[in-house]
Design a protein around this motif. Structure first.
Motif, PDB file in Angstrom:
ATOM      1  N   ILE A 105      14.494   8.395 -34.563  1.00  0.00           N
ATOM      2  CA  ILE A 105      13.668   7.356 -33.952  1.00  0.00           C
ATOM      3  C   ILE A 105      14.463   6.659 -32.860  1.00  0.00           C
ATOM      4  N   THR A 126       9.261   8.625 -31.270  1.00  0.00           N
ATOM      5  CA  THR A 126       9.861   9.771 -31.916  1.00  0.00           C
ATOM      6  C   THR A 126       9.449  11.056 -31.220  1.00  0.00           C
ATOM      7  N   LEU A 185       8.362   9.154 -41.680  1.00  0.00           N
ATOM      8  CA  LEU A 185       9.359   8.882 -40.659  1.00  0.00           C
ATOM      9  C   LEU A 185      10.736   9.416 -41.043  1.00  0.00           C
ATOM     10  N   LEU A 212       3.044   4.575 -34.777  1.00  0.00           N
ATOM     11  CA  LEU A 212       4.259   3.763 -34.879  1.00  0.00           C
ATOM     12  C   LEU A 212       3.877   2.348 -34.479  1.00  0.00           C
ATOM     13  N   CYS A 235       9.258   1.666 -29.971  1.00  0.00           N
ATOM     14  CA  CYS A 235       9.905   2.727 -30.733  1.00  0.00           C
ATOM     15  C   CYS A 235       9.123   4.020 -30.503  1.00  0.00           C
TER      16      CYS A 235
END
Length: 122
Positions: free
Chosen positions: A34, A98, A29, A4, A96
């Motif tokens: 996210i 995930t 993605l 990312l 960011c």
């Protein structure tokens, strides 16, 4: 390799705007929620916003509600954080992340970007 990459940070005056981007490589993605996090100097990292894989569900910290907007463009494999009416207290490194889940869960994030610095100062 799952990566990312955040971009869009910089120096902005109070009241200004920035748009952060989170681009993915090594995975799609589109299937995953996210989250955006930030860490200010001397403070713990906090969850700022999150968007589900479909984009139908979004979440915001109280401190940014009404000023920040999270969105995603699955065609570009990218999630955005539009930040308006910025304040000096928004100064932080923004990340960011995930959890590779379709729904938002701040506690299970296992892939992180390296961050982008946002500085709000006159």
């Amino acid at each position: 390799q799952v990566q990312l990459v955040e971009s869009g940070g910089g120096l902005v005056q109070p009241g200004g705007s920035l748009r952060l981007s989170c681009a993915a490589s090594g995975f799609t993605l589109n299937y995953y929620a996210i989250g955006w996090f930030r860490q200010a100097p001397g403070k713990e990292r906090e969850g700022v916003s999150c968007i589900s894989s479909s984009g139908r569900n979004t979440y915001y910290a109280d401190s940014v509600k009404g000023r920040f907007t999270i969105s995603r463009d699955n065609g570009k494999n990218t999630v955005y954080l539009q930040m308006n009416s910025l304040k000096p207290e928004d100064t932080a490194v923004y990340y960011c992340a995930t959890a590779q889940l379709a729904i938002c869960n701040y506690g299970d994030m296992n892939y992180w970007g390296k961050g982008t610095l946002v500085t709000v100062s006159p």
